[in-house]
Structure formats: structure tokens, C-alpha cells
Design an enzyme around this catalytic site. Structure first.
Site, PDB file in Angstrom:
ATOM      1  N   LYS A 180       0.841  -1.197   0.000  1.00 37.20           N
ATOM      2  CA  LYS A 180       0.000   0.000   0.000  1.00 37.20           C
ATOM      3  C   LYS A 180       0.876   1.248   0.000  1.00 37.20           C
ATOM      4  O   LYS A 180       1.953   1.269   0.606  1.00 37.20           O
ATOM      5  CB  LYS A 180      -0.899  -0.046   1.237  1.00 37.20           C
ATOM      6  CG  LYS A 180      -1.962   1.036   1.330  1.00 37.20           C
ATOM      7  CD  LYS A 180      -2.829   0.767   2.553  1.00 37.20           C
ATOM      8  CE  LYS A 180      -3.904   1.812   2.745  1.00 37.20           C
ATOM      9  NZ  LYS A 180      -4.767   1.487   3.915  1.00 37.20           N
ATOM     10  N   SER A 207      -9.469   1.333   3.098  1.00 34.32           N
ATOM     11  CA  SER A 207      -8.699   2.220   2.236  1.00 34.32           C
ATOM     12  C   SER A 207      -7.647   1.492   1.408  1.00 34.32           C
ATOM     13  O   SER A 207      -7.047   2.071   0.505  1.00 34.32           O
ATOM     14  CB  SER A 207      -8.010   3.284   3.107  1.00 34.32           C
ATOM     15  OG  SER A 207      -7.104   2.690   4.028  1.00 34.32           O
ATOM     16  N   SER A 267      -9.651  -1.381   7.057  1.00 33.99           N
ATOM     17  CA  SER A 267      -9.098  -1.113   5.730  1.00 33.99           C
ATOM     18  C   SER A 267      -8.343  -2.264   5.091  1.00 33.99           C
ATOM     19  O   SER A 267      -7.951  -2.167   3.926  1.00 33.99           O
ATOM     20  CB  SER A 267      -8.196   0.131   5.782  1.00 33.99           C
ATOM     21  OG  SER A 267      -8.972   1.282   6.011  1.00 33.99           O
TER      22      SER A 267
END
Length: 404
Positions: free
Chosen positions: A31, A106, A130
């Protein structure tokens, strides 16, 4: 626009000395709030568009030392604030099962990259859900470890008390192997011959899409057939857990971004600014009260897990939403995270895994939660479930581009 990854130069991949390590040759994406030395680390925001990481995050170093090849950084919601991964700065990601739908957030790029086979494993971060929401939306397996177990150095914060980093992969076995490297310990020794698995009905039946209830019911029956005992167990203080987590996370967000909100508020994407600004309305007294409630909840969780080994709940109460359709951003986040936020208040591990298909064709996810430091328990149970089912083997029909 469908943005999933930004490719990392080959020389920044694995440690050549570790080519025979436990993750030798495994393609891993991380990420974009997790630093990879020499690579842009934007956190999905215009604020950090030109920010280049000086060093690897601790988790990235561990993966490289184990022989993994860091192939990419992965798209995300701006500053990890959001559940849909629709990002106007870096481009929004779409779900590989249906390009009209969100991939969760996210860590949306992490879920998409694994589901589409762009990487073998992805790292995401989880504060309120997330990792688990993208895993559920994209039909993959994702672990939120116990808080504080993995070093968060080199990862941009959301809320220090809740932030975790963890792996997403197609199978629980791959998640276990990656987590073992990150944790520096073996997690295969859990005794799962006969677990006490609690299914709290308010979590499973109240205000939940009926197709999701059916998938959870079938999963419960599978777990029963595997020789585990299904027990009744309410989750204490669950009715207030989401509000407690929101209070603490949003107050931390407002503090982290106070200077940016004051000096350059329009550089935030509108949805991010709206959510971070909620923290400005939280008083010190409200935060202190939420901390007391957090401690009470964790104490109750510790007591509950003396009577049960695992709690099974849905990962989301609704089908995967369509992009730009439905509730306003804050309401949508609350609805999608209705079942993940309470387990963020707990400081033990929660694993999301696919357990069915909605009539819409989208994946349905479940969560397995255990006592603090019992990652081995949820992973072992998930591996058993996946040995006797094939939801995790399904491949999405939508071709996902690796365009930057």
C-alpha cells in the site's frame, strides 16, 4: 480511471542474499502509505505527490530479507481515510468482479491486485477495517493482526492506537506464511481440533442483507461439520463500539492533519476533508470518555475469550456498493464499517475471508476474531474452511490494468 499500482524498479525488489528464503520469488505489492526506499510514497494525496521514501518500512525490510520481490506500490484512499478507494489524486480503483463497484478501502489497490493476480500477496493497513473491507469486497483473504504486534515504522499514521499492517492473499495459507515472516515467529502451532466458535446473532442477523446471513449460516454449518462447537455468545458493549472507535480515530486524524487543514484545506480531496474535519468537533472530554470505554471494551473482550476461541461475524452488512451510488460518504463509511469497527476496538486479530457469492455476483466475506495474539487460531480455522470450500479459488471476470 482505474489505477491499481505504480511499478517499482527491479533493483528495489528482493534481497539477493535471501533468494532461498521462506518467501523466495513471491510477488508482493505494498500500500502506498508503506515506505519503500527510493520510491515515491504518496499516501494517495496531492500533499505528498513528490515525496520519496529514504528507507524501507520495517515490514518491507522483513519481506525482502525473506526473499520476496517487492513489485509495486498500490493505490489507496487519500491518507487511508475512506472505504471506497475512489481517489481523485491518483485515480480510483474499481472492483475486478464488477467495474461499476468499489473495491473497498482504504487498501483498495491491495485487494484488487491480489484478486486480479497482479501480485501474489499485498500489504495493507487497517485502522477501522481497511484490510478486511477490501478483502471482503474483492473475494480474498486479509488479516488484521493484534495491535502492536508488528512494527509500524515507515508507515504513515492514521490513529496510533488502532493502526495495524497486515497481508492480503488469495488463501489463508499464504497469509499465514507472510505474517510469520512479518512477526518473526511460527504461527502454525495453534490447536484447532475442537474450537468453541461463537456466532453472536445481533451481528449476524440484525440489519444484515439476507444473502449475507445465508452465507454466514452455511459457513457456520461447515465449521460444525469440521468438528467445532458452535456456541451462543453476545459481544459486550457492541452497540457503542463503532461510535467509540470513530471518536478516537477522528480526533487522532484531526490532530495529525491540523496544520494542513488550517493552511491548505482545499488540497485535500473533498471526501477526505469532510471526514478529517469531523475530528475538530471532538472535545478532550469526549476523547477521554472514549478512551475509558475502549479500555472497558477490551477488558470485556478478554473475559469473553476465556469462554470462546473464535467469534464469527459477517465482514460487511451490505452487498458491495456501486461507485458513486447510494449514501453520502460519511454515512456509507459507517454502514460498510458497521461490523469491522467493533473488532478494531478489540486489540486481538481478525481475519476476513470469502464465504459465498451474493445474487449480484459479488463476493461475500466473513470475519474470524480471536483473543489477543491468537493469530494462529484464526488462520488455522480459515485454512480448514478453505480446505473444504472453494470460494477463495474463484477468479474475477474483469481484467484489471496495471496502468499508473
Amino acid at each position: 480511471m482505474n489505477t491499481v499500482i505504480s511499478w517499482v524498479p527491479d533493483e528495489l525488489g528482493s534481497d539477493p542474499a535471501a533468494s532461498s528464503g521462506p518467501l523466495a520469488g513471491v510477488r508482493i505489492g505494498v500500500k502506498d502509505n508503506i515506505e519503500v526506499g527510493g520510491v515515491r510514497s504518496t499516501c494517495g494525496s496531492e500533499f505528498f505527490a513528490d515525496r520519496v521514501a529514504a528507507d524501507d518500512a520495517t515490514c518491507v525490510s522483513a519481506l525482502k530479507s525473506a526473499g520476496a520481490v517487492i513489485t509495486s506500490t498500490l493505490n489507496m484512499a487519500e491518507f487511508a481515510v475512506g472505504v471506497t478507494s475512489q481517489n481523485s489524486a491518483s485515480g480510483g480503483s474499481v472492483n475486478p468482479w464488477d467495474a461499476r463497484r468499489v473495491p473497498g478501502g482504504s487498501s483498495g489497490g491491495s485487494g484488487v491486485a491480489v484478486a486480479a493476480g497482479v501480485v501474489d500477496v499485498a500489504l495493507g493497513t487497517d485502522t477501522g477495517g481497511s484490510i478486511r473491507l477490501p478483502a471482503a469486497c474483492c473475494g480474498v483473504t486479509g488479516l488484521r493482526p493484534s495491535t502492536g504486534v508488528l512494527d509500524m515504522s515507515g508507515i504513515f499514521p492514521v490513529s496510533a492506537d488502532f493502526d495495524t499492517v497486515g497481508p492480503l492473499a488469495r488463501t489463508a495459507r499464504q497469509v499465514r506464511e507472510t505474517f510469520a515472516v512479518l512477526a518473526g515467529s511460527d504461527v502454525t502451532g495453534a490447536d484447532t481440533d475442537s474450537l468453541r466458535v461463537a456466532v453472536p446473532h445481533p451481528f449476524v442477523t440484525d440489519d444484515i442483507d439476507p444473502a449475507i446471513v445465508d452465507a454466514i449460516t452455511e459457513t457456520v454449518e461447515l465449521i460444525r461439520r469440521l468438528g467445532h462447537r458452535i456456541v451462543e455468545c453476545p459481544v459486550p458493549h457492541s452497540e457503542s463500539a463503532q461510535d467509540v472507535v470513530y471518536t478516537l480515530i477522528y480526533s487522532d486524524l484531526a490532530r495529525e492533519h491540523a496544520e494542513r487543514l488550517r493552511d491548505e484545506p482545499t488540497r485535500f480531496q473533498a471526501a477526505t476533508r469532510e471526514r478529517i474535519s469531523l475530528g475538530l468537533t471532538i472535545s478532550d472530554e469526549q476523547r477521554a470518555a472514549a478512551v475509558r470505554q475502549r479500555d472497558m471494551f477490551r477488558s470485556a473482550m478478554s473475559e469473553m475469550f476465556s469462554d470462546v476461541d473464535v467469534v464469527l461475524t459477517p465482514a460487511m452488512p451490505v452487498d458491495v456498493p456501486q461507485i458513486g451510488v447510494g449514501e453520502a460518504v460519511v454515512a456509507q463509511a459507517r454502514r460498510m464499517g458497521q461490523l469491522t469497527y467493533p473488532w478494531s476496538l478489540h486489540d486481538g486479530p481478525t481475519l476476513a475471508l470469502p464465504v459465498g457469492v451474493h445474487p449480484s455476483g459479488m463476493p461475500i466475506g466473513a470475519q474470524l476474531t480471536a483473543a489477543r495474539l491468537r493469530e494462529g487460531t484464526v488462520l488455522a480455522l480459515a485454512e480448514q474452511v478453505q480446505e473444504h470450500s472453494d470460494w477463495h479459488l474463484r477468479l474475477p471476470p474483469v481484467r484489471v490494468s496495471s496502468d499508473v
